[in-house]
Write an enzyme that holds these catalytic residues in place. Structure first.
Site, PDB file in Angstrom:
ATOM      1  N   PHE A  46      72.584  79.138  45.087  1.00 18.21           N
ATOM      2  CA  PHE A  46      71.767  79.078  43.769  1.00 18.21           C
ATOM      3  C   PHE A  46      71.904  80.333  43.160  1.00 18.21           C
ATOM      4  CE2 PHE A  46      68.257  78.654  41.064  1.00 18.21           C
ATOM      5  CZ  PHE A  46      68.541  77.312  40.228  1.00 18.21           C
ATOM      6  N   SER A 293      61.131  76.761  37.109  1.00 15.68           N
ATOM      7  CA  SER A 293      61.181  76.222  38.528  1.00 15.68           C
ATOM      8  C   SER A 293      62.772  75.789  38.674  1.00 15.68           C
ATOM      9  CB  SER A 293      60.282  75.323  38.678  1.00 15.68           C
ATOM     10  OG  SER A 293      60.622  73.952  38.853  1.00 15.68           O
ATOM     11  N   LYS A 294      63.171  75.957  39.966  1.00 15.01           N
ATOM     12  CA  LYS A 294      64.515  75.466  40.375  1.00 15.01           C
ATOM     13  C   LYS A 294      64.549  74.050  40.148  1.00 15.01           C
ATOM     14  CE  LYS A 294      67.416  76.033  44.467  1.00 15.01           C
ATOM     15  NZ  LYS A 294      67.399  76.594  45.746  1.00 15.01           N
ATOM     16  N   ARG A 295      63.510  73.366  40.687  1.00 18.84           N
ATOM     17  CA  ARG A 295      63.474  71.801  40.501  1.00 18.84           C
ATOM     18  C   ARG A 295      63.482  71.133  39.308  1.00 18.84           C
ATOM     19  NH1 ARG A 295      59.537  68.427  41.439  1.00 18.84           N
ATOM     20  NH2 ARG A 295      58.110  70.303  41.677  1.00 18.84           N
ATOM     21  N   LYS A 296      62.615  71.815  38.381  1.00 21.87           N
ATOM     22  CA  LYS A 296      62.220  71.278  37.096  1.00 21.87           C
ATOM     23  C   LYS A 296      63.187  71.831  35.892  1.00 21.87           C
ATOM     24  CE  LYS A 296      57.386  71.227  37.870  1.00 21.87           C
ATOM     25  NZ  LYS A 296      56.354  71.635  37.600  1.00 21.87           N
TER      26      LYS A 296
END
Ligand code: GLU
Length: 551
Positions: A46, A293-296
């Site tokens: 990432f 955030s990486k997820r959102k």
């Protein structure tokens, strides 16, 4: 405790000493004030904005004739993803970041390597051994279960969490006990034997934040994990010392463990680098700020900007705008200059949550692209379409190079260039009306024009259209049609007495606009017609005049 014996027991294979490494990696011969800095990403696959953010160190190195290098922090094999190092390098290259030394795709380059941490095991263990010899490090056999039970007990007692004071089960083991357990094959980690006092505050200079005061570290933190691989803390200190790093630019999340790092530097008698803790990237979420955030948030990944087609220079300008308080002013004064010419200073970096805002990026990117030549835009757009849209569309664009260049020249170059797009994705969508195969009418006919008027206006337009007219003659004809149809030629008059007219020249122009471009908002119509050519212009007008309902 016989430290000599313990060191030999723990590291029988280590024969080098710190002095050997000091000789191997001598202080760099650089001009006074030269900055040696790096980015030190972990190859997790990432590549995030923070990597580019901290690569701002490259500018400091360039400005001072220093060195900028790439170190790969691959100590956590479990999190490593295949191809991650290459992806990272490719990404940095895309943004024009250049390393003077460090890991490369083929291997590495530079005299201070290896630049991949897993290849530096012997060095870490040499330093670790020296700490054991000084009685400042010891093996710890505590299992996961023991540590969990300890944490629970500490919570129960409302004590601080960690391996310290009365909780340091393994600190006082005898040599015999240690030897017996190692012989039995028990796994161990190496801990630092801290004598820090939590009441004691240590001053630490931060290049961005000024003087910080941090609590002295009092925990016996882990130096080497059970596989002999160092923790981030230990590797960072060893590497940045032997790579002769002068400035460590890293995320502010490392402030929490800064006491460990300064304690190690001080204990080893090594000069500390100047820490520069950069502000965490934040965004607005409704009314409140939060960490990206990486997820959102897809925009945390550097790949997002490339896939969207934001030009790298625009992303760099955006970053500098967010991070450096005097960049915007500089850019206003030097709108055409490459951001690399900007003199970057750490003191002007923001130290509290850097607020990211994609609307701001769009704004900067539109501004930037409005100043570029049609040729530049065409070439870059073509490359993006080939990679991210469709190869066959790219082939068509290639065949129509002159056509697209003419389209891109509309509204470009003057005092007030058009700012229609900030990314290649936006440009591709914007230019779709030039492409017969992608042309669709996105907007409806202005609502105050009746179907009968629509037909009438467009057929009059077709009748009077003459491609030999210049822009003024052309517009005069539009005015004549407007007047003849009873619409107001002067918008001011219309605004004063709207009930006297079905609409104004704005509506009439917009109708022609929708016929030609499918949109109520477009660059200059006369110019568009001349790029599209007479045949296509007439075809579109006639087609729209005949169309009964609106799209
Ligand atoms: N591997 C660390 C990270 O990715 C590097 C931090 C540093 O620059 O020292 O966060």
């Amino acid at each position: 405790m016989d430290h000599q014996a313990l060191a030999a027991l723990l590291f029988p294979h280590i024969t080098k000493t710190i002095a050997d490494y000091e000789a191997q990696y001598p202080p760099r011969a650089l001009p006074e004030g030269a900055v040696v800095t790096r980015i030190a990403p972990s190859p997790t696959g990432f590549v995030h904005l923070g990597n580019l953010y901290n690569a701002i160190g490259e500018r400091l190195a360039r400005q001072t004739k220093g060195v900028f290098f790439l170190r790969i922090e691959d100590t956590d094999q479990k999190r490593e993803v295949e191809g991650a190092v290459e992806a990272l390098m490719d990404s940095m290259h895309y943004y024009g970041i250049q390393f003077d030394e460090g890991a490369t795709v083929e291997g590495e380059h530079g005299a201070y390597g290896p630049y991949r941490q897993r290849q530096r095991k012997e060095l870490y263990q040499t330093v670790a051994k020296s700490l054991v010899l000084r009685g400042l490090a010891y093996p710890c056999f505590c299992t996961e279960e023991t540590l969990t039970a300890m944490r629970d007990a500490q919570m129960e007692e409302k004590a601080n969490i960690g391996y310290y004071g009365k909780w340091t089960n393994c600190r006082t083991l005898s040599y015999e006990e240690i030897a017996k357990r190692i012989e039995a094959g028990e796994p161990w980690v190496l801990r630092f034997a801290s004598s820090g006092d939590p009441e004691h505050m240590i001053p630490v200079q931060d290049g961005i934040r000024g003087e910080l005061r941090v609590q002295e570290n009092y925990t016996d933190f882990v130096l080497l994990k059970s596989d002999g691989i160092p923790t981030y803390h230990f590797a960072h200190v060893c590497d940045d010392h032997f790579m002769r790093t002068t400035h460590v630019l890293r995320d502010e999340s490392w402030l929490a463990t800064l006491p460990i790092h300064v304690q190690l530097f001080d204990t080893l008698g090594w000069e500390r680098p100047l820490y520069c803790h950069t502000a965490t990237l934040m965004k607005m979420d409704g009314e409140s700020k939060r960490k990206l955030s990486k997820r959102k948030d897809p925009e945390l990944a550097l790949s997002y900007y490339r896939a969207e087609g934001y030009p790298p220079e625009a992303v760099q300008q955006y970053l500098l705008t967010v991070l450096n308080s005097n960049f915007e002013e500089w850019r206003l004064a030097n709108p055409q200059a490459n951001s690399r010419e900007f003199t970057f200073s750490l003191e002007k970096m923001s130290s509290s949550g850097a607020l990211f805002d994609l609307a701001k990026l769009d704004h900067i990117a539109k501004e930037y692209l409005s100043l570029q030549s049609a040729e530049f835009v065409y070439e870059q757009l073509l490359a993006w379409v080939r990679e991210y849209a469709a190869a066959e569309e790219a082939a068509r664009m290639e065949q129509q190079r002159e056509f697209y260049l003419a389209a891109l020249r509309i509204g470009r170059g003057g005092e007030k260039p058009r700012k229609d797009f900030g990314s290649w994705r936006q440009a591709y969508a914007f230019l779709s009306f030039f492409d017969r195969e992608r042309f669709v009418r996105e907007d409806a006919c202005p609502e105050n024009i009746s179907p009968a008027h629509k037909r009438e206006i467009l057929s009059r337009y077709l009748e009077t259209l003459d491609f030999a007219d210049d822009a003024v003659q052309w517009f005069n004809k539009v005015k004549e049609i407007t007047d003849a149809m009873g619409y107001a030629v002067q918008v001011k008059k219309y605004k004063k007495n709207p009930e006297d007219y079905p609409g104004s020249i704005v509506d009439v122009s917009n109708l022609i606009r929708v016929a030609m471009t499918g949109r109520q908002n477009s660059p200059d119509l006369w110019e568009i017609s001349h790029v599209l050519g007479e045949e296509e212009t007439r075809r579109r007008i006639a087609e729209y005049a005949e169309e009964s309902g609106d799209v």
